[in-house]
Motif scaffolding. Structure first.
Motif, PDB file in Angstrom:
ATOM      1  N   ASP A   1      35.227  30.776  16.056  1.00  0.00           N
ATOM      2  CA  ASP A   1      34.653  32.105  15.833  1.00  0.00           C
ATOM      3  C   ASP A   1      33.215  31.986  15.337  1.00  0.00           C
ATOM      4  O   ASP A   1      32.345  32.780  15.721  1.00  0.00           O
ATOM      5  CB  ASP A   1      35.491  32.878  14.812  1.00  0.00           C
TER       6      ASP A   1
ATOM      7  N   THR B   1      36.751  26.923  21.399  1.00  0.00           N
ATOM      8  CA  THR B   1      35.658  27.746  20.883  1.00  0.00           C
ATOM      9  C   THR B   1      36.009  28.325  19.520  1.00  0.00           C
ATOM     10  O   THR B   1      37.018  29.028  19.390  1.00  0.00           O
ATOM     11  CB  THR B   1      35.349  28.891  21.863  1.00  0.00           C
TER      12      THR B   1
ATOM     13  N   ASP C   1      27.468  34.166  20.620  1.00  0.00           N
ATOM     14  CA  ASP C   1      26.713  35.317  21.126  1.00  0.00           C
ATOM     15  C   ASP C   1      25.417  35.546  20.363  1.00  0.00           C
ATOM     16  O   ASP C   1      24.473  36.125  20.899  1.00  0.00           O
ATOM     17  CB  ASP C   1      27.562  36.588  21.010  1.00  0.00           C
TER      18      ASP C   1
ATOM     19  N   ARG D   1      30.526  34.737  17.224  1.00  0.00           N
ATOM     20  CA  ARG D   1      30.845  35.891  18.047  1.00  0.00           C
ATOM     21  C   ARG D   1      30.111  37.123  17.539  1.00  0.00           C
ATOM     22  O   ARG D   1      29.962  37.339  16.331  1.00  0.00           O
ATOM     23  CB  ARG D   1      32.356  36.124  18.040  1.00  0.00           C
ATOM     24  N   ARG D   2      29.658  37.940  18.467  1.00  0.00           N
ATOM     25  CA  ARG D   2      28.844  39.105  18.134  1.00  0.00           C
ATOM     26  C   ARG D   2      29.554  40.044  17.154  1.00  0.00           C
ATOM     27  O   ARG D   2      28.933  40.574  16.226  1.00  0.00           O
ATOM     28  CB  ARG D   2      28.480  39.860  19.413  1.00  0.00           C
TER      29      ARG D   2
END
Length: 476
Positions: A270, A268, A132, A290-291
């Motif tokens: 982290d 995927t 993200d 990740r956001r």
């Protein structure tokens, strides 16, 4: 030797394409001596060190084009490894050169972000859909260490689990576990534990105490593919134990695919760490993820902030422009397919030449077609640094430079065929060493040595009298 092996006569160099005269390395040796006076180890990267090459012929390069490079003595080589796997499109690739030229004409570094940073981040995230947010830096160690720091902050844990793979970082949490652990507190190394690749049971044991902040691993390597279900099993174990999964995509990114190994294998992480080929040799790395985790290093968090990455040169315009040109090439030209084509052609040609010479048990080409390595065995077929050095030496004589057979998209069929011819021409010498049971009389200088080792031996370099550093060491 000539009486027993007449086919060796005149074959120390390849007649034809490269030169009919023995190569001179006098200029390179002179500059290498100067480098030892000026730079610890004689190189700025251990893998580029002279102890990784035959002692009598350490090429010091001047320039390159495509997959060819030239040294200070005027010798030309077909290069493999291509900047420690950082160059996939070829040296001096025109679209990259043009993009960089335009960018630096308007300035390189500023006191505020540039529009180029926005465009480069959007390009990156379009390639890595599991991420993200992204933050750019300059080298891979910055990115992997930032990932470890972030994982520790998110989980409140200290321990790090690393897969039993060659290299992750120059920082304490990893180097402390290697033979070159001088200057690193023992407790730093003690916080890092290892598990086996394709061995879910060993990872389960490491995670059993629910005290591991993150698992750091390469999803695949040149010589190891994930077994069916392995990566999915790693993902499930990390989720079960509250551990962040970090993929090191330094080598797999832009070599397995533009989106890295995670795009190939469908798992995927982290967080993921990138570098090497993402800017075709220009200095650029990245931490992506990740956001919910990446925001801990930003201004939109209620938690204590993490000092994630903060580099003066991370967003300089030259490397970001190079990266955007690389992304454009991967969208339109399929460099991965060209690397793999070159690798398959090279594998087939070398294996055929080796088989003809009766050396199949002694020289092997293995790995993914875009990331090949060669394995050199002694008279008993046991991997040998001395025989590796002999192979490197004979290839250098014939205009092939490389610690591996890692290709680029610039390696055309003619380059591959010339390499196969050089290998074929070198094999009688290797055959003689195998039959003699020794490289004695064939190897000029000492064998190469592992890049990461406790002492300078077996390739320690003496300090000449009168040179800088020849004074007695200081007593503390």
């Amino acid at each position: 030797m000539s009486a027993q092996w007449p086919q060796l006569a005149g074959r120390w160099v390849l007649d034809g394409e490269f030169t009919s005269e023995p190569k001179s390395f006098a200029g390179s040796r002179q500059l290498q001596d100067r480098l030892h006076d000026l730079v610890p180890g004689g190189a700025h990267t251990y893998a580029r060190g002279p102890d990784q090459y035959p002692e009598s012929m350490p090429p010091v390069l001047t320039h390159g084009h495509g997959c060819r490079v030239w040294d200070v003595d005027g010798n030309a080589y077909i290069e493999y490894g291509m900047g420690l796997r950082s160059v996939t499109l070829g040296h001096g690739y025109p679209p990259v050169v043009d993009a960089v030229t335009r960018a630096i004409a308007g300035g390189v570094s500023f006191s505020r972000p540039t529009a180029l940073e926005v465009a480069a981040a959007e390009d990156f995230l379009s390639l890595v859909p599991g991420a993200d947010m992204v933050k750019f830096a300059k080298n891979g160690s910055d990115a992997t260490t930032a990932a470890v720091r972030l994982a520790r902050a998110v989980t409140g844990r200290i321990r790090v689990a690393i897969c039993d793979q060659p290299f992750y970082s120059t920082d304490d949490w990893f180097i402390g576990t290697t033979a070159m652990a001088g200057g690193i507190p023992a407790e730093h190394a003690a916080a890092t534990v290892r598990f086996g690749y394709n061995d879910l049971a060993s990872l389960a044991d490491v995670l059993a105490g629910d005290d591991v902040a993150c698992v750091v691993m390469e999803a695949a390597t040149a010589t190891a593919e994930p077994a069916p279900g392995f990566l999915a099993g790693v993902r499930e174990l990390c989720d079960r134990h509250g551990t962040l999964l970090v993929f090191d995509e330094m080598i797999t990114g832009f070599r397995w695919a533009a989106g890295g190994a995670q795009a190939v294998y469908g798992v995927t992480p982290d967080l993921s760490c990138w570098g090497k080929a993402m800017a075709n040799g220009f200095p650029l790395s990245a931490l992506a993820g990740r956001r919910e985790y990446m925001e801990r290093g930003g201004l939109r968090t209620d938690a204590d902030r993490v000092f994630l990455l903060s580099t003066t040169h991370g967003p300089e315009t030259a490397s970001l422009a190079a990266f955007r040109a690389v992304v454009a090439a991967y969208r339109t030209e399929d460099p991965v397919a060209r690397m793999e084509h070159a690798g398959r052609r090279l594998t087939a040609g070398v294996r055929a030449a080796v088989a003809e010479a009766g050396l199949t048990d002694h020289i092997r080409v293995i790995g993914r077609p875009s990331c090949l390595v060669f394995v050199t065995g002694d008279a008993d077929g046991v991997p040998s640094q001395a025989y590796r050095t002999l192979f490197l030496q004979e290839l250098l004589r014939r205009g092939v430079l490389g610690q591996s057979f890692v290709t680029s998209a610039a390696h055309g069929d003619d380059d591959i065929d010339a390499t196969v011819a050089a290998v074929r021409d070198a094999l009688p010498t290797y055959r003689y060493a195998v039959d003699a049971g020794s490289v004695a009389g064939l190897l000029q200088g000492r064998p190469v040595a592992p890049a990461i080792r406790r002492g300078a031996a077996p390739r320690q370099v003496a300090i000449p009298s009168g040179r800088p550093g020849s004074r007695a060491p200081r007593t503390w």
